[in-house]
Design a protein around this motif. Structure first.
Motif, PDB file in Angstrom:
ATOM      1  N   ARG A   5       0.533   1.100  -1.683  1.00 23.17           N
ATOM      2  CA  ARG A   5      -0.681   1.087  -0.898  1.00 23.17           C
ATOM      3  C   ARG A   5      -1.574  -0.039  -1.430  1.00 23.17           C
ATOM      4  O   ARG A   5      -1.511  -0.389  -2.609  1.00 23.17           O
ATOM      5  CB  ARG A   5      -1.448   2.422  -0.984  1.00 23.17           C
ATOM      6  CG  ARG A   5      -0.701   3.621  -0.417  1.00 23.17           C
ATOM      7  CD  ARG A   5      -0.532   3.529   1.089  1.00 23.17           C
ATOM      8  NE  ARG A   5       0.076   4.727   1.648  1.00 23.17           N
ATOM      9  CZ  ARG A   5       1.390   4.909   1.792  1.00 23.17           C
ATOM     10  NH1 ARG A   5       2.243   3.958   1.392  1.00 23.17           N
ATOM     11  NH2 ARG A   5       1.862   6.018   2.325  1.00 23.17           N
ATOM     12  N   ALA A   6      -2.381  -0.595  -0.562  1.00 23.59           N
ATOM     13  CA  ALA A   6      -3.377  -1.596  -0.955  1.00 23.59           C
ATOM     14  C   ALA A   6      -4.725  -1.132  -0.439  1.00 23.59           C
ATOM     15  O   ALA A   6      -4.823  -0.533   0.639  1.00 23.59           O
ATOM     16  CB  ALA A   6      -3.027  -2.969  -0.386  1.00 23.59           C
ATOM     17  N   GLY A   7      -5.760  -1.386  -1.205  1.00 22.42           N
ATOM     18  CA  GLY A   7      -7.088  -0.959  -0.780  1.00 22.42           C
ATOM     19  C   GLY A   7      -8.168  -1.666  -1.558  1.00 22.42           C
ATOM     20  O   GLY A   7      -7.908  -2.634  -2.287  1.00 22.42           O
ATOM     21  N   THR A   8      -9.389  -1.155  -1.395  1.00 28.09           N
ATOM     22  CA  THR A   8     -10.563  -1.760  -2.028  1.00 28.09           C
ATOM     23  C   THR A   8     -11.273  -0.712  -2.873  1.00 28.09           C
ATOM     24  O   THR A   8     -11.471   0.429  -2.424  1.00 28.09           O
ATOM     25  CB  THR A   8     -11.529  -2.305  -0.962  1.00 28.09           C
ATOM     26  OG1 THR A   8     -10.829  -3.252  -0.139  1.00 28.09           O
ATOM     27  CG2 THR A   8     -12.728  -2.981  -1.607  1.00 28.09           C
ATOM     28  N   VAL A   9     -11.667  -1.093  -4.068  1.00 29.34           N
ATOM     29  CA  VAL A   9     -12.364  -0.158  -4.959  1.00 29.34           C
ATOM     30  C   VAL A   9     -13.717   0.200  -4.361  1.00 29.34           C
ATOM     31  O   VAL A   9     -14.569  -0.675  -4.131  1.00 29.34           O
ATOM     32  CB  VAL A   9     -12.548  -0.765  -6.362  1.00 29.34           C
ATOM     33  CG1 VAL A   9     -13.339   0.186  -7.253  1.00 29.34           C
ATOM     34  CG2 VAL A   9     -11.194  -1.095  -6.990  1.00 29.34           C
ATOM     35  N   ALA A  10     -13.910   1.491  -4.080  1.00 28.50           N
ATOM     36  CA  ALA A  10     -15.180   1.957  -3.534  1.00 28.50           C
ATOM     37  C   ALA A  10     -16.177   2.302  -4.635  1.00 28.50           C
ATOM     38  O   ALA A  10     -17.395   2.170  -4.441  1.00 28.50           O
ATOM     39  CB  ALA A  10     -14.942   3.171  -2.646  1.00 28.50           C
ATOM     40  N   LEU A  26      -8.668   2.889   1.699  1.00 24.95           N
ATOM     41  CA  LEU A  26      -7.499   2.283   2.322  1.00 24.95           C
ATOM     42  C   LEU A  26      -7.833   1.779   3.710  1.00 24.95           C
ATOM     43  O   LEU A  26      -8.815   2.223   4.339  1.00 24.95           O
ATOM     44  CB  LEU A  26      -6.354   3.296   2.386  1.00 24.95           C
ATOM     45  CG  LEU A  26      -5.930   3.930   1.062  1.00 24.95           C
ATOM     46  CD1 LEU A  26      -4.739   4.862   1.278  1.00 24.95           C
ATOM     47  CD2 LEU A  26      -5.599   2.876   0.027  1.00 24.95           C
ATOM     48  N   PRO A  27      -7.040   0.852   4.258  1.00 22.32           N
ATOM     49  CA  PRO A  27      -7.336   0.286   5.577  1.00 22.32           C
ATOM     50  C   PRO A  27      -7.376   1.322   6.697  1.00 22.32           C
ATOM     51  O   PRO A  27      -8.047   1.110   7.717  1.00 22.32           O
ATOM     52  CB  PRO A  27      -6.197  -0.709   5.788  1.00 22.32           C
ATOM     53  CG  PRO A  27      -5.776  -1.104   4.417  1.00 22.32           C
ATOM     54  CD  PRO A  27      -5.938   0.133   3.595  1.00 22.32           C
ATOM     55  N   GLY A  42      -6.530  -5.126 -16.288  1.00 24.28           N
ATOM     56  CA  GLY A  42      -7.919  -5.550 -16.237  1.00 24.28           C
ATOM     57  C   GLY A  42      -8.811  -4.402 -15.804  1.00 24.28           C
ATOM     58  O   GLY A  42      -8.347  -3.324 -15.409  1.00 24.28           O
ATOM     59  N   THR A  43     -10.119  -4.633 -15.875  1.00 24.11           N
ATOM     60  CA  THR A  43     -11.089  -3.580 -15.556  1.00 24.11           C
ATOM     61  C   THR A  43     -11.533  -3.699 -14.100  1.00 24.11           C
ATOM     62  O   THR A  43     -12.117  -4.707 -13.706  1.00 24.11           O
ATOM     63  CB  THR A  43     -12.315  -3.687 -16.474  1.00 24.11           C
ATOM     64  OG1 THR A  43     -11.883  -3.603 -17.839  1.00 24.11           O
ATOM     65  CG2 THR A  43     -13.308  -2.578 -16.191  1.00 24.11           C
ATOM     66  N   PRO A  44     -11.262  -2.682 -13.280  1.00 20.41           N
ATOM     67  CA  PRO A  44     -11.646  -2.769 -11.872  1.00 20.41           C
ATOM     68  C   PRO A  44     -13.153  -2.669 -11.690  1.00 20.41           C
ATOM     69  O   PRO A  44     -13.855  -2.029 -12.483  1.00 20.41           O
ATOM     70  CB  PRO A  44     -10.937  -1.578 -11.239  1.00 20.41           C
ATOM     71  CG  PRO A  44     -10.749  -0.607 -12.354  1.00 20.41           C
ATOM     72  CD  PRO A  44     -10.575  -1.426 -13.596  1.00 20.41           C
ATOM     73  N   GLU A  45     -13.628  -3.288 -10.625  1.00 24.75           N
ATOM     74  CA  GLU A  45     -15.032  -3.218 -10.240  1.00 24.75           C
ATOM     75  C   GLU A  45     -15.121  -2.927  -8.752  1.00 24.75           C
ATOM     76  O   GLU A  45     -14.190  -3.253  -7.995  1.00 24.75           O
ATOM     77  CB  GLU A  45     -15.741  -4.537 -10.556  1.00 24.75           C
ATOM     78  CG  GLU A  45     -15.774  -4.881 -12.039  1.00 24.75           C
ATOM     79  CD  GLU A  45     -16.426  -6.242 -12.299  1.00 24.75           C
ATOM     80  OE1 GLU A  45     -16.811  -6.905 -11.305  1.00 24.75           O
ATOM     81  OE2 GLU A  45     -16.525  -6.625 -13.481  1.00 24.75           O
ATOM     82  N   PRO A  46     -16.219  -2.310  -8.295  1.00 23.39           N
ATOM     83  CA  PRO A  46     -16.365  -2.073  -6.859  1.00 23.39           C
ATOM     84  C   PRO A  46     -16.204  -3.373  -6.085  1.00 23.39           C
ATOM     85  O   PRO A  46     -16.727  -4.412  -6.464  1.00 23.39           O
ATOM     86  CB  PRO A  46     -17.776  -1.500  -6.742  1.00 23.39           C
ATOM     87  CG  PRO A  46     -18.012  -0.822  -8.056  1.00 23.39           C
ATOM     88  CD  PRO A  46     -17.334  -1.704  -9.074  1.00 23.39           C
ATOM     89  N   GLY A  47     -15.438  -3.295  -5.009  1.00 24.12           N
ATOM     90  CA  GLY A  47     -15.170  -4.473  -4.186  1.00 24.12           C
ATOM     91  C   GLY A  47     -13.855  -5.144  -4.501  1.00 24.12           C
ATOM     92  O   GLY A  47     -13.375  -5.964  -3.697  1.00 24.12           O
TER      93      GLY A  47
END
Length: 380
Positions: A5-10, A26-27, A42-47
């Motif tokens: 799955r691919a998505g964006t950190v909320a 998710l889309p 690495g450290t995730p960030e919103p966006g």
């Protein structure tokens, strides 16, 4: 296989040593709870855009209920500062030949500062080592040790039957101040020290961490098929063999329960009976807590009778252990059951810790802390 799955950190949720929990949109408009290991991705960030392995979450498997972050493809972390083209910073590869294999410094390899100490190390000097099937036993065993030997140096060896990254465990993060250190062995990684084998990890516990006692258990997430041999905890028996081969005292924490709905895990779990009864070829102290409910005690005695020819069946007093368990610095939970819901399970683990504390050979423990708490009964 992998379900991508691919998505964006909320947004970010809880964080603990080595791990970050996050929500990913998710889309298709759905949201997934995910886990990232900053040391790997690495450290995730919103966006941030993230790639996820969502298979275990979608199937309802696993201890944590997470999709796992595979990469932050638009913001890759830099190379580690000690990364070289030589082996000077270590060459131990774990999770080998998977896309996220880390290259680490092994505690006993040539570049390690501990190489000289371990090069000829071959003996544990009688150090007691508690073996357990499940990661959930770790804080209970530690509580039992601390009840009688509060100053003991305790090392934890995380084996690779469950979660490979030590960072997955919130329990371990909460126990860091109570441990002399964590050693990740085999394919497991992320401990304070890295070892290739359990044998090397045990020697590092004794000679590098200067441990008085060690605990061996897999990471979170026991794998089992419901068959006699198809469970990752079978490695407990091999751990007994390693401990005794190296001159340690093997102390078996039995998986005892009268709360598990599955018949194979009631009384003494078939995991314990197979690992100690069929796999362990060397003798161990198998600890039974006193004060079990009469019906459960009788069931335990019947199950362990065939093991008494090889192992020492040890009865351990439990006075004070309930209070020690309730004072645990981390929550106690096994298979979704807390202390009161599965009291016998945690009591058995704490009793194994108490028995180990009664056999500490290391000079950092005073004689007063060793006195008469095991109530040993040798049936071997």
């Amino acid at each position: 296989m992998v379900r991508w799955r691919a998505g964006t950190v909320a947004g970010l949720r809880r964080q603990w040593t080595g791990a970050v929990e996050l929500d990913v949109d998710l889309p298709d408009g759905t949201r997934m709870r995910a886990l990232a290991y900053p040391e790997l991705v690495g450290t995730p960030e919103p966006g941030d855009r993230v790639l996820l392995n969502a298979g275990a979450l979608l199937m309802g498997l696993g201890t944590g209920g997470y999709a796992l972050v595979v990469a932050l493809p638009d913001r890759l972390p830099p190379d580690p500062p000690q990364a070289l083209d030589t082996r000077d910073a270590g060459h131990l590869v774990k999770a080998r030949y998977t896309p996220l294999q880390p290259i680490l410094l092994g505690v006993d390899e040539e570049a390690s500062p501990h190489r000289d100490v371990l090069a000829d190390a071959d003996d544990l000097g009688g150090m007691p080592v508690v073996t357990a099937d499940l990661h959930s036993a770790l804080p209970a065993i530690l509580a039992g040790i601390r009840a009688d030997a509060p100053q003991a140096r305790v090392a934890y060896l995380l084996t690779d039957g469950g979660a490979l990254p030590a960072w997955f465990s919130r329990t371990l993060a909460g126990l860091r101040a109570d441990l002399a250190g964590t050693i990740t062995v085999g394919q497991a990684f992320g401990g304070d020290l890295e070892a290739t084998t359990l044998h090397g990890g045990l020697l590092a516990a004794r000679h590098v961490l200067d441990a008085d006692v060690a605990i061996v258990a897999q990471g979170p997430g026991n794998l089992g098929t419901g068959t006699r041999w198809g469970f990752s905890g079978v490695a407990v028996g091999e751990a007994v063999n390693a401990i005794v081969t190296l001159g340690g005292r093997a102390v078996g924490s039995l998986r005892i329960s009268d709360a598990d709905a599955r018949p194979r895990h009631r009384g003494v779990s078939h995991h314990s009976l197979t690992a100690y009864g069929r796999v362990a070829l060397a003798p161990a102290d198998l600890v039974v807590p006193e004060g079990l409910a009469p019906a459960l005690a009788a069931e335990v005695d019947r199950a362990l009778a065939p093991l008494a020819a090889r192992h020492r069946i040890v009865r351990v007093p439990t006075a004070g252990l309930d209070a020690a368990l309730r004072a645990s610095t981390v929550p106690l939970s096994t298979m979704g059951r807390g202390l009161d819901a599965d009291h016998a399970y945690f009591l058995a683990a704490a009793a194994a810790g108490r028995h180990a504390a009664a056999h500490l050979p290391h000079p950092s423990i005073t004689d007063g802390e060793r006195v008469g708490r095991s109530g040993e009964e040798d049936q071997g």
